[in-house]
Design a protein around this motif. Structure first.
Motif, PDB file in Angstrom:
ATOM      1  N   ALA A 122       0.712  -1.050   0.033  1.00 33.08           N
ATOM      2  CA  ALA A 122      -0.148   0.007  -0.182  1.00 33.08           C
ATOM      3  C   ALA A 122       0.866   1.408  -0.048  1.00 33.08           C
ATOM      4  CB  ALA A 122      -0.820  -0.018   1.291  1.00 33.08           C
ATOM      5  N   TYR A 123       1.863   1.219   0.698  1.00 35.00           N
ATOM      6  CA  TYR A 123       3.066   2.404   0.846  1.00 35.00           C
ATOM      7  C   TYR A 123       3.653   2.702  -0.580  1.00 35.00           C
ATOM      8  CZ  TYR A 123       2.778   3.325   5.805  1.00 35.00           C
ATOM      9  OH  TYR A 123       2.714   3.786   7.149  1.00 35.00           O
ATOM     10  N   ALA A 124       4.185   1.329  -1.217  1.00 31.93           N
ATOM     11  CA  ALA A 124       4.764   1.431  -2.567  1.00 31.93           C
ATOM     12  C   ALA A 124       3.813   2.031  -3.519  1.00 31.93           C
ATOM     13  CB  ALA A 124       5.327   0.026  -2.731  1.00 31.93           C
ATOM     14  N   LYS A 125       2.451   1.592  -3.494  1.00 32.60           N
ATOM     15  CA  LYS A 125       1.675   2.128  -4.416  1.00 32.60           C
ATOM     16  C   LYS A 125       1.098   3.663  -4.481  1.00 32.60           C
ATOM     17  CE  LYS A 125      -0.779  -2.184  -5.427  1.00 32.60           C
ATOM     18  NZ  LYS A 125      -2.138  -2.894  -5.190  1.00 32.60           N
ATOM     19  N   SER A 126       1.640   4.144  -3.137  1.00 32.85           N
ATOM     20  CA  SER A 126       1.047   5.495  -2.845  1.00 32.85           C
ATOM     21  C   SER A 126       1.788   6.800  -3.806  1.00 32.85           C
ATOM     22  CB  SER A 126       1.375   5.677  -1.476  1.00 32.85           C
ATOM     23  OG  SER A 126       1.140   7.097  -1.121  1.00 32.85           O
ATOM     24  N   GLU A 127       0.765   7.512  -3.968  1.00 34.82           N
ATOM     25  CA  GLU A 127       1.345   8.793  -4.998  1.00 34.82           C
ATOM     26  C   GLU A 127       2.222   9.563  -4.067  1.00 34.82           C
ATOM     27  OE1 GLU A 127       0.147   9.426  -8.257  1.00 34.82           O
ATOM     28  OE2 GLU A 127      -0.690   7.031  -7.915  1.00 34.82           O
ATOM     29  N   ASP A 128       1.976   9.589  -2.801  1.00 40.64           N
ATOM     30  CA  ASP A 128       3.136  10.322  -1.999  1.00 40.64           C
ATOM     31  C   ASP A 128       4.492   9.774  -1.996  1.00 40.64           C
ATOM     32  OD1 ASP A 128       2.653  12.463   0.410  1.00 40.64           O
ATOM     33  OD2 ASP A 128       4.255  11.002   0.643  1.00 40.64           O
ATOM     34  N   PRO A 129       5.428  10.689  -2.476  1.00 42.43           N
ATOM     35  CA  PRO A 129       6.934  10.000  -2.513  1.00 42.43           C
ATOM     36  C   PRO A 129       7.281   9.644  -1.052  1.00 42.43           C
ATOM     37  CG  PRO A 129       6.733  12.525  -2.849  1.00 42.43           C
ATOM     38  CD  PRO A 129       5.049  12.173  -2.733  1.00 42.43           C
ATOM     39  N   LYS A 130       7.153  10.400  -0.371  1.00 45.73           N
ATOM     40  CA  LYS A 130       7.585   9.936   1.339  1.00 45.73           C
ATOM     41  C   LYS A 130       6.880   8.399   1.410  1.00 45.73           C
ATOM     42  CE  LYS A 130       9.331  10.428   5.218  1.00 45.73           C
ATOM     43  NZ  LYS A 130      11.068  10.589   5.352  1.00 45.73           N
ATOM     44  N   MET A 131       5.633   8.279   1.351  1.00 47.75           N
ATOM     45  CA  MET A 131       4.977   7.162   1.613  1.00 47.75           C
ATOM     46  C   MET A 131       5.555   5.932   0.586  1.00 47.75           C
ATOM     47  SD  MET A 131       0.978   7.695   2.177  1.00 47.75           S
ATOM     48  CE  MET A 131       0.515   8.983   3.290  1.00 47.75           C
ATOM     49  N   LYS A 132       5.877   6.360  -0.703  1.00 49.51           N
ATOM     50  CA  LYS A 132       6.262   5.407  -1.569  1.00 49.51           C
ATOM     51  C   LYS A 132       7.636   4.934  -1.323  1.00 49.51           C
ATOM     52  CE  LYS A 132       6.450   5.116  -6.627  1.00 49.51           C
ATOM     53  NZ  LYS A 132       5.088   4.232  -6.924  1.00 49.51           N
ATOM     54  N   GLN A 133       8.426   5.975  -0.743  1.00 48.91           N
ATOM     55  CA  GLN A 133       9.820   5.536  -0.302  1.00 48.91           C
ATOM     56  C   GLN A 133       9.732   4.719   0.787  1.00 48.91           C
ATOM     57  OE1 GLN A 133      11.968   8.634   1.788  1.00 48.91           O
ATOM     58  NE2 GLN A 133      13.985   7.975   0.847  1.00 48.91           N
ATOM     59  N   ILE A 134       8.880   4.644   1.804  1.00 53.11           N
ATOM     60  CA  ILE A 134       8.839   3.816   2.811  1.00 53.11           C
ATOM     61  C   ILE A 134       8.572   2.377   2.445  1.00 53.11           C
ATOM     62  CG2 ILE A 134       7.364   3.404   5.062  1.00 53.11           C
ATOM     63  CD1 ILE A 134       7.076   6.552   5.367  1.00 53.11           C
ATOM     64  N   GLY A 135       7.621   2.268   1.369  1.00 50.48           N
ATOM     65  CA  GLY A 135       7.122   1.047   0.821  1.00 50.48           C
ATOM     66  C   GLY A 135       8.264   0.330   0.339  1.00 50.48           C
ATOM     67  N   VAL A 136       9.171   1.220  -0.551  1.00 49.50           N
ATOM     68  CA  VAL A 136      10.084   0.582  -1.370  1.00 49.50           C
ATOM     69  C   VAL A 136      11.105   0.139  -0.560  1.00 49.50           C
ATOM     70  CG1 VAL A 136      12.291   1.254  -2.840  1.00 49.50           C
ATOM     71  CG2 VAL A 136       9.761   1.877  -3.362  1.00 49.50           C
ATOM     72  N   ILE A 137      11.445   0.691   0.853  1.00 50.57           N
ATOM     73  CA  ILE A 137      12.493   0.440   1.792  1.00 50.57           C
ATOM     74  C   ILE A 137      11.957  -1.008   2.390  1.00 50.57           C
ATOM     75  CG2 ILE A 137      13.530   0.960   3.939  1.00 50.57           C
ATOM     76  CD1 ILE A 137      13.454   3.974   3.125  1.00 50.57           C
ATOM     77  N   ALA A 138      10.515  -1.038   2.669  1.00 54.16           N
ATOM     78  CA  ALA A 138      10.096  -2.051   3.345  1.00 54.16           C
ATOM     79  C   ALA A 138      10.242  -3.206   2.336  1.00 54.16           C
ATOM     80  CB  ALA A 138       8.739  -1.730   3.912  1.00 54.16           C
ATOM     81  N   PHE A 139       9.816  -3.182   0.948  1.00 55.10           N
ATOM     82  CA  PHE A 139      10.145  -4.072   0.140  1.00 55.10           C
ATOM     83  C   PHE A 139      11.431  -4.604   0.043  1.00 55.10           C
ATOM     84  CE2 PHE A 139      10.462  -5.778  -4.186  1.00 55.10           C
ATOM     85  CZ  PHE A 139       9.339  -6.925  -4.206  1.00 55.10           C
ATOM     86  N   GLY A 140      12.151  -3.757   0.052  1.00 58.12           N
ATOM     87  CA  GLY A 140      13.927  -3.988  -0.071  1.00 58.12           C
ATOM     88  C   GLY A 140      14.256  -5.012   0.992  1.00 58.12           C
TER      89      GLY A 140
END
Ligand SMILES: [Zn+2]
Length: 120
Positions: free
Chosen positions: A68-86
């Motif tokens: 959900a974070y990674a899909k977010s439009e918000d760059p901050k949330m997206k970054q959190i999602g990408v880090i979590a995925f990593g």
């Protein structure tokens, strides 16, 4: 006449043994190699655990917010999602690597003990 359990004989020394024995009381021969419980309670627990095991595996994935974070439009949330995925990917690689290393360790140490027995 009192109730008698069915009595077998030890395959090694032919002494009478009870079916629940794991080792012959006379000569010590192993009568059962894999003493896993077969009682109704043990079976029920195993079947129940087997039924709920997939839920233990899939519920945390469904609850994982990373996507959900990674899909977010918000760059901050997206970054959190990408880090979590990593972290998930890294953790998967490390866990797999440890599993391989530990398995090889176990194989190596059993081979070493076999070799030690042979050369003794
Ligand atoms: Zn015996």
């Amino acid at each position: 006449m009192e109730e008698q359990k069915s009595v077998g004989t030890c395959p090694v020394c032919r002494q009478p043994i009870l079916p629940e024995y794991y080792f012959c009381p006379n000569c010590g021969a192993a009568l059962r190699t894999h003493p896993l419980p077969t009682s109704a309670a043990a079976q029920a627990w195993l079947y129940i655990f087997s039924a709920i095991l997939p839920m233990f595996l899939f519920l945390p994935i469904a609850k994982w917010k990373g996507l959900a974070y990674a899909k977010s439009e918000d760059p901050k949330m997206k970054q959190i999602g990408v880090i979590a995925f990593g972290i998930v990917v890294l953790s998967t690689i490390i866990t797999s690597w440890l599993a391989v290393v530990w398995t090889q360790d176990a194989i190596q140490s059993s081979l070493n003990s076999i070799n030690a027995d042979m050369s003794a």
